[in-house]
Design a protein around this motif. Structure first.
Motif, PDB file in Angstrom:
ATOM      1  N   ALA A  83       0.613  -1.129   0.074  1.00  0.00           N
ATOM      2  CA  ALA A  83      -0.019  -0.080   0.176  1.00  0.00           C
ATOM      3  C   ALA A  83       1.032   1.260  -0.196  1.00  0.00           C
ATOM      4  CB  ALA A  83      -0.855  -0.118   1.170  1.00  0.00           C
ATOM      5  N   PHE A  84       2.016   1.297   0.714  1.00  0.00           N
ATOM      6  CA  PHE A  84       2.774   2.383   0.642  1.00  0.00           C
ATOM      7  C   PHE A  84       3.644   2.573  -0.476  1.00  0.00           C
ATOM      8  CE2 PHE A  84       6.840   4.304   1.319  1.00  0.00           C
ATOM      9  CZ  PHE A  84       6.683   5.371   2.246  1.00  0.00           C
ATOM     10  N   ILE A  85       3.890   1.587  -1.163  1.00  0.00           N
ATOM     11  CA  ILE A  85       4.685   1.724  -2.361  1.00  0.00           C
ATOM     12  C   ILE A  85       3.746   2.193  -3.620  1.00  0.00           C
ATOM     13  CG2 ILE A  85       5.812   0.605  -4.387  1.00  0.00           C
ATOM     14  CD1 ILE A  85       7.027  -1.385  -2.005  1.00  0.00           C
ATOM     15  N   GLN A  86       2.648   1.814  -3.515  1.00  0.00           N
ATOM     16  CA  GLN A  86       1.427   2.157  -4.487  1.00  0.00           C
ATOM     17  C   GLN A  86       1.087   3.597  -4.278  1.00  0.00           C
ATOM     18  OE1 GLN A  86      -2.065  -0.075  -4.131  1.00  0.00           O
ATOM     19  NE2 GLN A  86      -2.647   0.135  -6.180  1.00  0.00           N
ATOM     20  N   SER A  87       1.168   4.209  -3.035  1.00  0.00           N
ATOM     21  CA  SER A  87       0.863   5.489  -3.002  1.00  0.00           C
ATOM     22  C   SER A  87       1.873   6.432  -3.378  1.00  0.00           C
ATOM     23  CB  SER A  87       0.505   5.704  -1.493  1.00  0.00           C
ATOM     24  OG  SER A  87       1.781   5.917  -0.794  1.00  0.00           O
ATOM     25  N   LEU A  88       2.871   6.059  -3.540  1.00  0.00           N
ATOM     26  CA  LEU A  88       3.956   7.017  -4.125  1.00  0.00           C
ATOM     27  C   LEU A  88       3.834   7.511  -5.487  1.00  0.00           C
ATOM     28  CD1 LEU A  88       7.366   4.999  -2.388  1.00  0.00           C
ATOM     29  CD2 LEU A  88       5.946   7.102  -1.617  1.00  0.00           C
ATOM     30  N   PRO A  89       4.558   8.405  -5.929  1.00  0.00           N
ATOM     31  CA  PRO A  89       4.481   8.844  -7.510  1.00  0.00           C
ATOM     32  C   PRO A  89       5.075   7.940  -8.151  1.00  0.00           C
ATOM     33  CG  PRO A  89       5.329  10.773  -5.699  1.00  0.00           C
ATOM     34  CD  PRO A  89       5.168   9.572  -5.177  1.00  0.00           C
ATOM     35  N   ARG A  90       4.353   7.736  -9.537  1.00  0.00           N
ATOM     36  CA  ARG A  90       4.862   6.774 -10.198  1.00  0.00           C
ATOM     37  C   ARG A  90       6.167   7.114 -10.808  1.00  0.00           C
ATOM     38  NH1 ARG A  90       1.719   2.746 -11.970  1.00  0.00           N
ATOM     39  NH2 ARG A  90       3.145   2.567 -13.692  1.00  0.00           N
ATOM     40  N   ASP A  91       6.699   8.366 -10.898  1.00  0.00           N
ATOM     41  CA  ASP A  91       8.044   8.607 -11.446  1.00  0.00           C
ATOM     42  C   ASP A  91       8.981   8.509 -10.485  1.00  0.00           C
ATOM     43  OD1 ASP A  91       7.134  10.913 -10.421  1.00  0.00           O
ATOM     44  OD2 ASP A  91       7.554  12.344 -12.040  1.00  0.00           O
ATOM     45  N   LEU A  92       8.917   8.224  -9.184  1.00  0.00           N
ATOM     46  CA  LEU A  92       9.778   8.325  -8.107  1.00  0.00           C
ATOM     47  C   LEU A  92      10.526   7.008  -8.193  1.00  0.00           C
ATOM     48  CD1 LEU A  92      10.604  10.091  -5.463  1.00  0.00           C
ATOM     49  CD2 LEU A  92       9.507   8.333  -4.159  1.00  0.00           C
ATOM     50  N   ARG A  93      11.905   6.884  -8.601  1.00  0.00           N
ATOM     51  CA  ARG A  93      12.675   5.704  -8.716  1.00  0.00           C
ATOM     52  C   ARG A  93      12.873   5.282  -7.198  1.00  0.00           C
ATOM     53  NH1 ARG A  93      17.853   7.374 -11.612  1.00  0.00           N
ATOM     54  NH2 ARG A  93      17.290   9.672 -10.810  1.00  0.00           N
ATOM     55  N   LEU A  94      12.418   4.097  -6.916  1.00  0.00           N
ATOM     56  CA  LEU A  94      12.430   3.453  -5.497  1.00  0.00           C
ATOM     57  C   LEU A  94      13.100   2.326  -5.707  1.00  0.00           C
ATOM     58  CD1 LEU A  94      11.091   3.932  -2.688  1.00  0.00           C
ATOM     59  CD2 LEU A  94       9.358   2.098  -3.521  1.00  0.00           C
ATOM     60  N   PHE A  95      13.927   2.045  -4.431  1.00  0.00           N
ATOM     61  CA  PHE A  95      14.683   0.788  -4.025  1.00  0.00           C
ATOM     62  C   PHE A  95      14.406   0.658  -2.707  1.00  0.00           C
ATOM     63  CE2 PHE A  95      17.195   1.588  -7.867  1.00  0.00           C
ATOM     64  CZ  PHE A  95      17.527   0.514  -8.309  1.00  0.00           C
ATOM     65  N   VAL A  96      14.052  -0.841  -2.510  1.00  0.00           N
ATOM     66  CA  VAL A  96      13.649  -1.188  -1.328  1.00  0.00           C
ATOM     67  C   VAL A  96      14.513  -2.350  -0.533  1.00  0.00           C
ATOM     68  CG1 VAL A  96      11.802  -2.436   0.264  1.00  0.00           C
ATOM     69  CG2 VAL A  96      11.112  -0.794  -2.017  1.00  0.00           C
ATOM     70  N   LYS A 125      30.986  24.799  -7.955  1.00  0.00           N
ATOM     71  CA  LYS A 125      29.406  24.791  -7.837  1.00  0.00           C
ATOM     72  C   LYS A 125      28.935  24.757  -9.118  1.00  0.00           C
ATOM     73  CE  LYS A 125      29.678  27.090  -3.308  1.00  0.00           C
ATOM     74  NZ  LYS A 125      29.221  28.161  -2.427  1.00  0.00           N
ATOM     75  N   LYS A 126      27.808  23.981  -9.327  1.00  0.00           N
ATOM     76  CA  LYS A 126      26.992  23.926 -10.321  1.00  0.00           C
ATOM     77  C   LYS A 126      25.633  23.670  -9.792  1.00  0.00           C
ATOM     78  CE  LYS A 126      30.493  22.169 -13.442  1.00  0.00           C
ATOM     79  NZ  LYS A 126      30.924  21.195 -14.329  1.00  0.00           N
ATOM     80  N   LYS A 127      24.731  24.305 -10.746  1.00  0.00           N
ATOM     81  CA  LYS A 127      23.062  23.909 -10.334  1.00  0.00           C
ATOM     82  C   LYS A 127      22.459  23.071 -11.448  1.00  0.00           C
ATOM     83  CE  LYS A 127      22.794  28.712  -8.202  1.00  0.00           C
ATOM     84  NZ  LYS A 127      22.093  29.771  -8.133  1.00  0.00           N
ATOM     85  N   SER A 128      21.307  22.793 -11.049  1.00  0.00           N
ATOM     86  CA  SER A 128      20.592  22.170 -11.980  1.00  0.00           C
ATOM     87  C   SER A 128      18.922  22.338 -11.559  1.00  0.00           C
ATOM     88  CB  SER A 128      20.624  20.499 -12.003  1.00  0.00           C
ATOM     89  OG  SER A 128      20.245  20.119 -10.447  1.00  0.00           O
ATOM     90  N   VAL A 129      17.902  21.836 -12.350  1.00  0.00           N
ATOM     91  CA  VAL A 129      16.843  22.373 -12.211  1.00  0.00           C
ATOM     92  C   VAL A 129      15.896  21.224 -11.245  1.00  0.00           C
ATOM     93  CG1 VAL A 129      16.545  23.751 -14.353  1.00  0.00           C
ATOM     94  CG2 VAL A 129      15.878  21.369 -14.410  1.00  0.00           C
ATOM     95  N   ALA A 130      14.772  21.803 -10.793  1.00  0.00           N
ATOM     96  CA  ALA A 130      13.813  20.791 -10.168  1.00  0.00           C
ATOM     97  C   ALA A 130      13.246  19.886 -10.858  1.00  0.00           C
ATOM     98  CB  ALA A 130      12.964  21.614  -9.184  1.00  0.00           C
ATOM     99  N   LYS A 131      12.800  18.838 -10.507  1.00  0.00           N
ATOM    100  CA  LYS A 131      11.978  17.904 -11.214  1.00  0.00           C
ATOM    101  C   LYS A 131      10.567  17.578 -10.751  1.00  0.00           C
ATOM    102  CE  LYS A 131      12.606  13.048 -11.034  1.00  0.00           C
ATOM    103  NZ  LYS A 131      13.393  12.174 -10.846  1.00  0.00           N
ATOM    104  N   LYS A 132       9.658  17.392 -11.703  1.00  0.00           N
ATOM    105  CA  LYS A 132       8.003  17.503 -11.150  1.00  0.00           C
ATOM    106  C   LYS A 132       7.857  15.722 -11.017  1.00  0.00           C
ATOM    107  CE  LYS A 132       7.057  21.309 -13.890  1.00  0.00           C
ATOM    108  NZ  LYS A 132       6.025  21.745 -15.156  1.00  0.00           N
ATOM    109  N   THR A 133       6.907  15.584 -10.179  1.00  0.00           N
ATOM    110  CA  THR A 133       6.536  14.230  -9.901  1.00  0.00           C
ATOM    111  C   THR A 133       4.765  13.980 -10.071  1.00  0.00           C
ATOM    112  OG1 THR A 133       5.805  14.651  -7.722  1.00  0.00           O
ATOM    113  CG2 THR A 133       8.285  13.745  -8.328  1.00  0.00           C
ATOM    114  N   SER A 134       4.429  12.927 -10.765  1.00  0.00           N
ATOM    115  CA  SER A 134       2.750  12.430 -10.931  1.00  0.00           C
ATOM    116  C   SER A 134       2.745  11.191  -9.993  1.00  0.00           C
ATOM    117  CB  SER A 134       2.660  12.215 -12.133  1.00  0.00           C
ATOM    118  OG  SER A 134       3.408  11.245 -12.756  1.00  0.00           O
ATOM    119  N   LYS A 135       1.553  11.052  -9.573  1.00  0.00           N
ATOM    120  CA  LYS A 135       1.077  10.099  -8.686  1.00  0.00           C
ATOM    121  C   LYS A 135       1.348   8.490  -9.292  1.00  0.00           C
ATOM    122  CE  LYS A 135       0.307  11.982  -5.156  1.00  0.00           C
ATOM    123  NZ  LYS A 135       0.917  11.845  -3.792  1.00  0.00           N
TER     124      LYS A 135
END
Length: 318
Positions: free
Chosen positions: A162-175, A307-317
């Motif tokens: 249930a926890f994994i299913q609730s996370l954004p789909r584009d979140l790369r996850l390792f358990v 120092k270098k910068k990058s941009v923020a990423k968006k997520t979807s469910k």
């Protein structure tokens, strides 16, 4: 890192050979669409805030505020355990991101409030805070590392799912699973790893002396997240690394997309030396071109961080 620690006397009796890949791993890699592309390999440690690395890989006189900038010159990723002990904020992660190059990967660990205090139940508000905090990493955000409480065994699989299913789909996850019953009961093993594969969540492989069951060799995505726990540059550390290089080469030939390899020691002082050896062997046998850590020459006093910068990423469910 204390997980899987054994006495020096016990080391001689441990069979450190990697088990064969499980059939599901071979089948999964054969289905990978990455066969004609080069595998990306990231190598790093679990900490950058090591004062005993000053004069080793950090120039003498380096201030703690500059440790991360220097760390990111030697390694391409970090297993970020700091977020386990303290909820990250976006301003904090932006500040960290601004100290590294565009290709560096932060791999943050879910905070203990989520995994250990509440054991993945009734945590949506905490998860939202955590995800908002790590959003500051932007394109420097690598896979997120979930370690359920070690007391969570097969009887909690519904909670985990249930926890994994609730996370954004584009979140790369390792358990990372630690309860021994996940590995000792074949039915529970098959059920949980099939579930991870269903949700495209990776399975962490932790190679520690005293927990050989965690070297499960069951991949659930065409990416690997390896946590290697050495024993202070004991001779077996090097033979174990050699074994991993052979396995990674095999995976690369079979279609592996990415490998994240995190070096641990029970005393982290010597992690850079073993990383240097690992990278040298990967470059020699796997055709990679990973820059090796550079140790401070005798007499060198300072260096200038970049120092270098990058941009923020968006997520979807999910």
């Amino acid at each position: 890192m204390e997980f899987g620690k054994v006495t020096p006397e016990e080391l001689a009796g441990i069979d450190f050979r990697l088990p064969p890949d499980r059939a599901e791993t071979t089948a999964l890699l054969s289905r990978s669409k990455h066969n004609d592309q080069k595998t990306k390999v990231y190598v790093g440690c679990a900490k950058w805030g090591r004062k005993d690395w000053v004069g080793k890989i950090y120039p003498k006189g380096t201030k703690e505020a500059d440790f991360l900038s220097h760390y990111a010159r030697h390694f391409s990723c970090i297993e970020l355990n700091a977020t386990f002990y303290r909820m990250p904020t976006e301003s904090q992660t932006i500040a960290w991101r601004n100290k590294v190059g565009k290709d560096f990967q932060f791999c943050p660990k879910f905070t203990d409030q989520i995994t250990h205090l509440r054991r993945l139940k009734d945590v949506q508000q905490l998860v939202d805070r955590f995800l908002a905090g790590i959003a500051g990493f932007g394109e420097n955000l690598g896979p997120v590392f979930l370690m359920p409480h070690p007391g969570m065994g097969p009887q909690t699989i519904d909670t985990l799912e249930a926890f994994i299913q609730s996370l954004p789909r584009d979140l790369r996850l390792f358990v990372e699973l630690r309860h021994t019953d996940w590995f000792s009961d074949p039915e529970s093993f098959e059920k949980v790893f099939n579930m991870l594969e269903k949700y495209e969540a990776g399975a962490v492989i932790t190679d520690a002396s005293g927990r050989r069951d965690c070297v499960h060799m069951r991949l659930t995505t065409p990416q690997a997240f390896i946590r290697f726990v050495g024993n202070g540059l004991h001779p077996t550390d090097y033979t174990r690394v050699d074994d991993w290089v052979r396995r990674i080469k095999k995976w690369m030939d079979e279609g592996m997309e990415k490998v994240y390899f995190f070096m641990h020691q029970h005393e982290e002082l010597h992690s850079p030396e073993l990383c240097k050896y690992l990278i040298g062997q990967l470059n020699k046998h796997c055709g990679t071109a990973i820059p090796e850590p550079v140790f401070v020459p005798a007499g060198e006093l300072f260096d200038v961080p970049v120092k270098k910068k990058s941009v923020a990423k968006k997520t979807s469910k999910r």
